[in-house]
Scaffold this motif. Structure first.
Motif, PDB file in Angstrom:
ATOM      1  N   PHE A 127      24.501  98.019  16.299  1.00  0.00           N
ATOM      2  CA  PHE A 127      25.883  97.846  16.082  1.00  0.00           C
ATOM      3  C   PHE A 127      25.992  96.077  16.817  1.00  0.00           C
ATOM      4  O   PHE A 127      27.001  95.525  16.695  1.00  0.00           O
ATOM      5  N   SER A 128      24.890  95.561  16.491  1.00  0.00           N
ATOM      6  CA  SER A 128      24.777  94.317  16.953  1.00  0.00           C
ATOM      7  C   SER A 128      24.826  92.993  16.459  1.00  0.00           C
ATOM      8  O   SER A 128      25.517  92.238  16.768  1.00  0.00           O
ATOM      9  N   ASP A 129      25.015  93.734  14.953  1.00  0.00           N
ATOM     10  CA  ASP A 129      25.867  92.665  13.521  1.00  0.00           C
ATOM     11  C   ASP A 129      27.212  93.114  13.878  1.00  0.00           C
ATOM     12  O   ASP A 129      27.862  92.348  13.294  1.00  0.00           O
ATOM     13  N   GLN A 130      27.712  93.944  15.199  1.00  0.00           N
ATOM     14  CA  GLN A 130      29.320  93.487  14.726  1.00  0.00           C
ATOM     15  C   GLN A 130      30.260  93.251  16.124  1.00  0.00           C
ATOM     16  O   GLN A 130      30.035  91.893  16.225  1.00  0.00           O
ATOM     17  N   VAL A 131      30.882  93.790  16.919  1.00  0.00           N
ATOM     18  CA  VAL A 131      31.470  92.992  17.957  1.00  0.00           C
ATOM     19  C   VAL A 131      30.189  92.899  18.994  1.00  0.00           C
ATOM     20  O   VAL A 131      29.850  94.270  19.372  1.00  0.00           O
ATOM     21  N   THR A 132      30.101  92.758  20.212  1.00  0.00           N
ATOM     22  CA  THR A 132      29.256  92.339  20.921  1.00  0.00           C
ATOM     23  C   THR A 132      29.539  91.787  22.004  1.00  0.00           C
ATOM     24  O   THR A 132      31.578  90.469  21.874  1.00  0.00           O
ATOM     25  N   ILE A 133      29.868  91.483  23.388  1.00  0.00           N
ATOM     26  CA  ILE A 133      31.264  91.189  23.974  1.00  0.00           C
ATOM     27  C   ILE A 133      29.899  89.822  24.345  1.00  0.00           C
ATOM     28  O   ILE A 133      31.247  88.769  24.855  1.00  0.00           O
ATOM     29  N   TYR A 134      29.452  88.914  23.469  1.00  0.00           N
ATOM     30  CA  TYR A 134      28.857  87.070  23.691  1.00  0.00           C
ATOM     31  C   TYR A 134      29.791  86.939  22.743  1.00  0.00           C
ATOM     32  O   TYR A 134      30.518  85.941  22.454  1.00  0.00           O
ATOM     33  N   LYS A 135      30.370  88.115  20.769  1.00  0.00           N
ATOM     34  CA  LYS A 135      31.024  87.570  19.987  1.00  0.00           C
ATOM     35  C   LYS A 135      32.652  88.040  21.028  1.00  0.00           C
ATOM     36  O   LYS A 135      33.226  86.971  20.426  1.00  0.00           O
ATOM     37  N   ILE A 136      33.098  88.239  21.665  1.00  0.00           N
ATOM     38  CA  ILE A 136      34.286  88.331  22.375  1.00  0.00           C
ATOM     39  C   ILE A 136      34.404  87.353  23.143  1.00  0.00           C
ATOM     40  O   ILE A 136      35.352  86.283  22.885  1.00  0.00           O
ATOM     41  N   PHE A 137      33.378  86.821  24.052  1.00  0.00           N
ATOM     42  CA  PHE A 137      33.638  85.325  24.915  1.00  0.00           C
ATOM     43  C   PHE A 137      33.900  84.519  23.713  1.00  0.00           C
ATOM     44  O   PHE A 137      34.639  83.745  24.381  1.00  0.00           O
ATOM     45  N   LYS A 138      33.324  84.024  22.882  1.00  0.00           N
ATOM     46  CA  LYS A 138      33.448  83.141  21.746  1.00  0.00           C
ATOM     47  C   LYS A 138      34.737  82.839  21.221  1.00  0.00           C
ATOM     48  O   LYS A 138      35.102  81.661  20.672  1.00  0.00           O
ATOM     49  N   ASP A 139      34.809  84.145  21.166  1.00  0.00           N
ATOM     50  CA  ASP A 139      36.439  84.105  19.462  1.00  0.00           C
ATOM     51  C   ASP A 139      37.902  83.689  21.067  1.00  0.00           C
ATOM     52  O   ASP A 139      38.126  83.519  20.842  1.00  0.00           O
ATOM     53  N   LEU A 140      37.060  84.196  22.646  1.00  0.00           N
ATOM     54  CA  LEU A 140      38.822  84.124  23.742  1.00  0.00           C
ATOM     55  C   LEU A 140      38.400  82.537  23.580  1.00  0.00           C
ATOM     56  O   LEU A 140      39.808  81.839  23.429  1.00  0.00           O
TER      57      LEU A 140
END
Length: 360
Positions: A342-355
């Protein structure tokens, strides 16, 4: 309540000076965030929308994903209506329970570090949003009680109930495995854990009825399908070495080393529990993920049984070097993964970036 998150917070204060627990926890976070890289399961968004639908009272029939309801219920209790906040909640609760797991198993002393070099860390890292970390934490608590040979019936009742409520299929095999490994102590507690398991199962079924769960798509229905079951067993046997590696992982190096020296210890209970864990993982389909959870008590028993030999080893932390290139062979849907599916979907890094984008 013994198992409550609040109680876990209080115990953190008591053990904050235990450098061994803290060190093992920080190593696990380094592995999860940097080496294995956290990712949320593909249907994590569905989990969040399920919370919203329940909160709003929408009349929707749900399929397979809410069968393990713990994070869903926590999301409802906190009434989180923001996807990013819910994502962070899942991450921080998972991290907190990882700390609690190390604390529960602190009786391993200097050998506690070896838990970081087995496959459960990979599973927790890659399958964020599922209830795996709850099963690991609850099982570690039960192992702790069995090790200390001190457990009130009410505690065992609630603990067994929570394990089954969290994931009925995995919970059954997990309880069987732990009982085999701690047979002398838990044999006299079977009635209590059985009653707790029944209570947890009924509670789970009540919850699923409330959300109008589609039982035709449950894990149990898949496990009872003869064709699917036969295919799972055949593929499990074909991939047996990869499956074992995905759980025992780098700790296998130590097993080989001790066996070469002629000091490796194993007993029939561990072998039987390992077989049960393997059977449970192939029957329930998510092979490596399930096996890493079901074999977690086996790994703890192996470390404990070989504690005197393992404690003599120097440079334990240097095993971190192997985490970068040791083959992960994580089997899921009959495919082997070296990185998260699932690395190409939601990751903790993407969450922080989107935040950051969302607020700034």
């Amino acid at each position: 309540m013994v198992l409550s998150i609040n109680n876990l917070f209080r115990k953190i204060g008591d053990s904050i000076n235990n450098k061994n627990i803290l060190f093992c926890f920080f190593v696990s976070q380094f592995l999860a965030l940097i080496i294995y890289q956290n990712s949320y399961v593909a249907n994590f968004g569905d989990h969040y929308h399920l919370i919203l639908d329940i909160y709003r009272g929408n009349n929707v029939v749900y399929g397979g994903h809410p069968e393990s309801p713990t994070f869903t219920i926590i999301g409802l209790l906190f009434s989180f209506k923001n996807f990013y906040i819910y994502s962070l909640l899942v991450y921080f609760i998972s991290s907190l329970l990882m700390y609690g797991t190390f604390r529960n198993l602190s009786f391993l002393k200097e050998n506690l570090i070896f838990l970081n070099f087995t496959g459960w860390i990979i599973t927790i890292s890659w399958w964020m949003g599922y209830v795996d970390i709850f099963l690991i934490y609850f099982s570690s608590y039960l192992i702790k009680l069995a090790y200390n040979k001190q457990a009130k019936n009410l505690t065992l009742f609630l603990l067994s109930g929570m394990i089954i409520f969290t994931h009925s299929g995995l919970g059954i095999f997990l309880l069987i495995t732990i009982h085999i490994l701690n047979f002398v102590f838990l044999i006299n507690k079977v009635k209590v854990t059985l009653l707790g398991s029944i209570f947890g199962y009924l509670l789970n079924q009540f919850y699923l009825q409330l959300i109008k769960y589609d039982f035709s798509e449950s894990r149990l229905s898949s496990a009872l399908d003869k064709e699917i079951l036969f295919e799972n067993i055949v593929n499990g046997v074909k991939n047996v070495l990869s499956i074992f590696n995905s759980s025992i992982f780098i700790f296998s190096l130590l097993i080989i080393y001790l066996a070469f020296k002629g000091t490796f210890k194993i007993n029939k209970n561990i072998i039987l529990a390992l077989i049960i864990a393997f059977l449970g993982s192939v029957i329930l389909y998510d092979t490596s993920r399930y096996f890493s959870i079901l074999s977690f008590p086996v790994v703890v028993s192996l470390i404990d049984l070989n504690s005197s030999q393992l404690s003599l080893l120097k440079y334990k932390v240097h095993l971190l070097i192997f985490t970068s290139f040791w083959p992960k062979t994580h089997i899921w849907e009959n495919r082997s993964y070296q990185d998260s599916p699932f690395s190409d979907q939601v990751t903790i890094y993407k969450i922080f970036k989107d935040l950051i984008t969302y607020f700034f």
